[in-house]
Design a protein around this motif. Structure first.
Motif, PDB file in Angstrom:
ATOM      1  N   CYS A   1     -12.423  78.792 -75.490  1.00  0.00           N
ATOM      2  CA  CYS A   1     -13.495  79.486 -74.771  1.00  0.00           C
ATOM      3  C   CYS A   1     -14.806  79.396 -75.549  1.00  0.00           C
ATOM      4  O   CYS A   1     -15.875  79.101 -74.972  1.00  0.00           O
ATOM      5  N   GLN A   2     -14.733  79.631 -76.845  1.00  0.00           N
ATOM      6  CA  GLN A   2     -15.931  79.610 -77.683  1.00  0.00           C
ATOM      7  C   GLN A   2     -16.477  78.195 -77.830  1.00  0.00           C
ATOM      8  O   GLN A   2     -17.690  77.963 -77.781  1.00  0.00           O
TER       9      GLN A   2
ATOM     10  N   ARG B 122      -8.797  81.468 -77.046  1.00  0.00           N
ATOM     11  CA  ARG B 122     -10.066  82.076 -77.477  1.00  0.00           C
ATOM     12  C   ARG B 122     -10.963  81.035 -78.139  1.00  0.00           C
ATOM     13  O   ARG B 122     -12.182  80.990 -77.876  1.00  0.00           O
ATOM     14  N   GLU B 123     -10.373  80.184 -78.988  1.00  0.00           N
ATOM     15  CA  GLU B 123     -11.157  79.137 -79.644  1.00  0.00           C
ATOM     16  C   GLU B 123     -11.718  78.145 -78.632  1.00  0.00           C
ATOM     17  O   GLU B 123     -12.870  77.699 -78.752  1.00  0.00           O
TER      18      GLU B 123
ATOM     19  N   ARG C 238     -12.079  82.670 -69.971  1.00  0.00           N
ATOM     20  CA  ARG C 238     -10.652  82.651 -70.317  1.00  0.00           C
ATOM     21  C   ARG C 238      -9.818  82.131 -69.142  1.00  0.00           C
ATOM     22  O   ARG C 238      -8.838  81.404 -69.340  1.00  0.00           O
TER      23      ARG C 238
END
Length: 244
Positions: A42-43, A39-40, A49
């Protein structure tokens, strides 16, 4: 942090793979250090994802990272170079890297040489050959399985000698005067056999390196060894020079 170039012909997951390797090097992340979550990532990189997972999967398959279910992704231990040359024993190689070598005797027996074993050793079919099967470890971690074939005529009482915990090459030199001065070796990729997977602490279907080696003393083949090495802990290494 270098951004992902959306206009590049290089796939985004390949670019991210490179960025993650740079992150490990630049941050000096050692073995077992945690990596940012998917998730980190991706951001941070503005990626889907699926793309992030593809990059991480690639590094896990290469043995650069490993996953722990429910905990995350971590930096794997550095791979050990496997020199493509006549080298010293496994014991000496591990000691040279500051690791504690070890071995576990799995089986020892004397059998008639047949088929490829007789041909590889250059002995008559039916000649007695010692077989020594061992699990090789480094710092207590299983690294390889070895099956050594040695003509019984060269070391008649070899199986009466304890080999666990010591270098077989050193034993052959010290007790029988066998010093290897040349050899040939082939390496191929394969999938670990079910029984070997348990001994090597590998998931079923994991990649391995299969080594087939013949070692000579004065042009006489004195050892035929078939080994299974963990592909997640080894990489092949050789020096190159241009022929003139």
């Amino acid at each position: 942090m270098t951004a992902i170039d959306a206009s590049s012909p290089v796939p985004k997951y390949v670019q991210l793979r490179g960025r993650l390797l740079d992150l490990i090097d630049e941050a000096g992340l050692g073995a077992d250090a945690p990596m940012p979550s998917e998730r980190e990532l991706c951001q941070s990189y503005g990626l889907s994802r699926m793309t992030v997972r593809q990059a991480v999967d690639q590094l896990v398959a290469e043995g650069r990272l490993y996953r722990v279910p429910g905990k995350g992704t971590f930096v794997a231990r550095p791979k050990i170079d496997m020199p493509l040359r006549l080298s010293s024993s496994f014991t000496a190689e591990m000691q040279a890297r500051g690791m504690r070598p070890g071995s576990v005797d799995l089986d020892q027996r004397t059998v008639p040489a047949l088929g490829h074993v007789a041909k590889g050793l250059g002995v008559a079919p039916g000649s007695p050959v010692h077989i020594i099967e061992r699990l090789r470890t480094a710092d207590g971690t299983p690294m390889a399985l070895e099956r050594c074939h040695i003509p019984a005529a060269l070391a008649p009482d070899l199986l009466t000698v304890r080999t666990q915990g010591q270098s077989l090459y050193d034993l052959l030199e010290r007790r029988y005067g066998i010093v290897f001065d040349s050899g040939d070796q082939t390496v191929e990729a394969s999938i670990v056999a079910p029984g070997d997977a348990e001994l090597l602490h590998l998931p079923h279907g994991s990649p391995v390196l299969l080594l087939h080696r013949r070692s000579y003393q004065n042009s006489l083949c004195a050892e035929l060894t078939e080994s299974t090495y963990r592909a997640d802990r080894y990489q092949l290494h050789t020096s190159l020079a241009r022929s003139r």
